[in-house]
Every structure is written in structure tokens, then in C-alpha cells.
Design an enzyme around this catalytic site. Structure first.
Site, PDB file in Angstrom:
ATOM      1  CD  GLU A   1      -2.906  -1.027  -0.015  1.00  0.00           C
ATOM      2  OE1 GLU A   1      -2.492  -1.459  -1.108  1.00  0.00           O
ATOM      3  OE2 GLU A   1      -4.022  -0.512   0.143  1.00  0.00           O
TER       4      GLU A   1
ATOM      5  CB  THR B   1      -5.646   8.271  -4.607  1.00  0.00           C
ATOM      6  OG1 THR B   1      -6.192   7.164  -5.309  1.00  0.00           O
ATOM      7  CG2 THR B   1      -5.759   7.995  -3.128  1.00  0.00           C
TER       8      THR B   1
HETATM    9  P1  ADP Z   1      -8.075   1.598  -5.425  1.00  0.00           P
HETATM   10  O1  ADP Z   1      -7.807   1.168  -4.014  1.00  0.00           O
HETATM   11  O2  ADP Z   1      -8.655   2.968  -5.529  1.00  0.00           O
HETATM   12  O3  ADP Z   1      -8.823   0.569  -6.197  1.00  0.00           O
HETATM   13  P2  ADP Z   1      -5.362   1.530  -5.514  1.00  0.00           P
HETATM   14  O4  ADP Z   1      -5.167   2.392  -4.341  1.00  0.00           O
HETATM   15  O5  ADP Z   1      -5.322   0.081  -5.354  1.00  0.00           O
HETATM   16  O6  ADP Z   1      -6.722   1.778  -6.178  1.00  0.00           O
HETATM   17  O7  ADP Z   1      -4.310   2.062  -6.569  1.00  0.00           O
HETATM   18  C1  ADP Z   1      -3.736   1.364  -7.565  1.00  0.00           C
HETATM   19  C2  ADP Z   1      -2.299   1.884  -7.766  1.00  0.00           C
HETATM   20  O8  ADP Z   1      -1.368   0.864  -7.393  1.00  0.00           O
HETATM   21  C3  ADP Z   1      -2.023   2.209  -9.215  1.00  0.00           C
HETATM   22  O9  ADP Z   1      -1.190   3.333  -9.279  1.00  0.00           O
HETATM   23  C4  ADP Z   1      -1.288   0.978  -9.716  1.00  0.00           C
HETATM   24  O10 ADP Z   1      -0.396   1.266 -10.780  1.00  0.00           O
HETATM   25  C5  ADP Z   1      -0.524   0.512  -8.488  1.00  0.00           C
HETATM   26  N1  ADP Z   1      -0.274  -0.947  -8.491  1.00  0.00           N
HETATM   27  C6  ADP Z   1       0.920  -1.571  -8.435  1.00  0.00           C
HETATM   28  N2  ADP Z   1       0.770  -2.910  -8.424  1.00  0.00           N
HETATM   29  C7  ADP Z   1      -0.550  -3.162  -8.464  1.00  0.00           C
HETATM   30  C8  ADP Z   1      -1.324  -4.351  -8.458  1.00  0.00           C
HETATM   31  N3  ADP Z   1      -0.788  -5.568  -8.445  1.00  0.00           N
HETATM   32  N4  ADP Z   1      -2.667  -4.219  -8.491  1.00  0.00           N
HETATM   33  C9  ADP Z   1      -3.235  -3.000  -8.532  1.00  0.00           C
HETATM   34  N5  ADP Z   1      -2.567  -1.844  -8.524  1.00  0.00           N
HETATM   35  C10 ADP Z   1      -1.219  -1.908  -8.489  1.00  0.00           C
END
Ligand code: ADP
Length: 307
Positions: free
Chosen positions: A128, A181
């Protein structure tokens, strides 16, 4: 056992009055991963389908969370990871958390469970940190522990699991708009008044009590956010209309999922949750914004093995 195929649940974090502390795991939406123990040292992401995301170990949350676990494990071999994304990144339903939680859960199983679930939360939080710059636990905790979780404290880390009432269903709509975000963080105020604080912790206490008591009316009365929702909802077109439509359709209450743009509602029973889905769809059909929608019961297991 050298290989595991797992389901990594989507999660709703914040949950109205529970900003930054409450989360819940979902059952019908999530990613799949395959984690394999191999002799070659280190972690390699060998497959990533469904989303355009970095495959380099240090740039993918699954790799980073896995490396944090490996550093503490004394294990000298390595892992291969396959990720099948169903949760869209940036949707507000814990896309990165699903991968972080999945990686550390499966690695722990394959190593013979050297770590407790709380330790796994700490490793997953490193993923995270990569995704958002902050090592928050409000999505990875429910993804790992299942049900509802409350992050009572970070120092020391203290995560409490809260039982989910059996007939509680979530409906989540993801309008296909982009909300960064960083923007949804930036617009938040850094101070609140005592009067606002009192209203907020009244509702948070009410919500937690309602979940324990299976008191659906209390859950509904408590799903009120005086601090974040009035500000963040400005970034989500149709938010006020959705809120009204779901109440008219019989939902207990609703709010922003994570930092948006997804909106969640809770209902008692699946047929009500489906009626709520129709009501949400109606709003975005009228406005003309595409969406994805999910109806799910609460996932009480968290990450789990699939055949
Ligand atoms: P949300 O929680 O709003 O669905 P996230 O906080 O999970 O979105 O944000 C995704 C971010 O994390 C993006 O910038 C993405 O490139 C990065 N990221 C890196 N690895 C992963 C992964 N395995 N799955 C999802 N997002 C990833």
C-alpha cells in the site's frame, strides 16, 4: 505443496463514519493469483492479465509486499507470481490491496504459516505504501482477515475484526470516471470542530455496535459521514442522486467506497441489494456515465484458496 491458486477480495474502506479505520471484504468481486514456490531466489511476476500494471517486482504491490515478508522469513528460495486482475486500479475498491494481501497470504501458507495474520497485515501495508505513498491498512486488513475490520491503532498496529450480520449485502457501483487519489486526499480539511467530532464518533460507535448486535436499523442510522463525504462527494457526479435513489429503494445507507469514485450501499437481504443496484444504475443511465456494478455478501474469510 508448492503452488496455490487464490481469490483476493475487493474491499470497501472508510465506510462513511469509519474514515481511515473501517473496512469490509467482498465476496463476488476480486482478483485471482497463483503463487508458486521456486528454487531461484527472489520474486518474479511472470503473468499479469486484465490490467495494464507494472510487472517489475519493485513496482508491483504484490512484489513489494512479498519482499517485505521474505526479508523477515529467513527463506532462501523464491516465488513466482501470476496475477489475474478483475478489480480495476483506482476504482476505490482496493485493487492494490487485493494483490498485496494475496501475495503475502499465499507465501505464508507455502512457507508453513510462520507469520500471524497481524504480521501479514504489516507486510501487505508495504504494498500500500508503494501504491499510495502511505502504508495504510484499511483495505489490506479486511482483505486478509475477512469480514469487517477496525484499525484501532497503527503504533502499535491493532486490528479488530467485527462480525458481519448474516443478511448484510453490499452493492457497489463504479462510475467510469477518473478521480485521482491524490486529488481526493488534497481537498480534505485537516481540522474538524469538536461538534463535528462528537457526531462522527457517535455514528462510528453506533455502526460498530449495530454490526455486533445485527441491528440493521442501527447500522442504517449510523451510516452518516459528517467529515469526508460532504467534501469528497463533489468529485463524484451523480453522488447525491445515488444516495437518494438507494434510500428510496430500501437501502440501509450508503457512502463513498475508499477514496471513490465507487459508491457503496448496504442492504438487508440480497433481493433488496439487487433493487438498490437497479436504482444506482438508473441514476448513471440518466446522466449517461458508464459503470460497473457488483452485488456481494460480506466475505468472512478474506483471501482464500480456490480449486
Ligand atoms: P483503489 O484502491 O482505488 O482501487 P489503488 O489504491 O489500489 O486503487 O491504486 C492502484 C495503484 O497501485 C495504481 O497506481 C497501480 O499502478 C498501483 N499498483 C501496483 N501494483 C498493483 C497491483 N498488483 N494491483 C493493482 N494496482 C497496483
Amino acid at each position: 505443496m508448492n503452488e496455490l491458486k487464490i481469490f483476493c477480495p475487493a474491499t470497501i474502506a472508510n465506510i462513511s463514519c469509519g474514515f481511515d479505520v473501517l473496512g469490509v471484504a467482498l465476496d463476488s468481486v476480486g482478483d485471482e493469483m497463483v503463487i508458486r514456490k521456486v528454487g531461484e531466489k527472489g520474486i518474479r511476476i511472470i503473468k499479469l492479465e486484465g490490467q495494464d500494471l507494472p510487472m517489475e517486482t519493485e513496482k508491483n504491490v504484490a512484489g513489494v509486499a512479498g519482499l517485505a515478508l521474505m526479508a523477515d522469513s529467513g527463506y532462501n528460495g523464491g516465488f513466482e507470481i501470476e496475477i489475474y486482475k478483475k478489480i480495476k486500479a483506482g476504482s476505490g475498491i482496493g485493487s492494490s490491496a487485493a494483490s498485496s494481501a494475496g501475495a503475502v497470504w499465499a507465501m505464508n501458507e507455502l512457507l508453513g504459516k510462520p507469520f500471524s495474520k497481524l504480521e501479514l497485515v504489516k507486510f501487505a501495508m508495504e504494498g500500500e505504501r508503494l501504491a499510495s505513498g502511505v502504508a495504510h491498512a484499511d483495505n489490506v486488513a479486511p482483505a486478509l482477515l475477512g469480514g469487517f475490520t477496525l484499525v484501532r491503532s497503527y503504533d502499535p498496529l491493532d486490528v479488530i475484526t467485527i462480525p458481519a450480520p448474516k443478511a448484510l449485502y453490499a452493492t457497489v457501483i463504479h462510475p467510469q470516471i477518473e478521480v485521482k487519489t491524490s486529488d481526493s486526499r488534497k481537498i480534505l480539511k485537516t481540522n474538524i470542530t469538536m461538534e463535528t467530532g462528537i457526531k462522527q464518533w457517535g455514528n462510528l460507535g453506533g455502526l460498530v455496535a449495530g454490526l455486533f448486535k445485527e441491528d440493521y436499523d442501527l447500522i442504517g442510522r449510523s451510516l452518516v459521514d459528517h467529515i469526508v463525504e460532504p467534501i469528497r462527494s463533489i468529485l463524484i457526479p451523480g453522488f447525491d442522486e445515488v444516495k437518494q435513489a438507494v434510500i428510496d429503494a430500501g437501502a440501509l445507507g450508503s457512502g463513498i467506497s475508499g477514496s471513490g469514485p465507487s459508491i457503496f450501499a448496504f442492504s438487508k437481504g440480497i433481493s433488496n441489494a439487487q433493487a438498490v443496484a437497479k436504482a444506482m444504475e438508473g441514476v448513471y443511465n440518466t446522466i449517461g456515465i458508464d459503470y460497473e456494478i457488483h452485488v456481494s455478501k460480506v466475505n468472512v474469510d478474506g483471501v482464500k484458496k480456490v480449486p
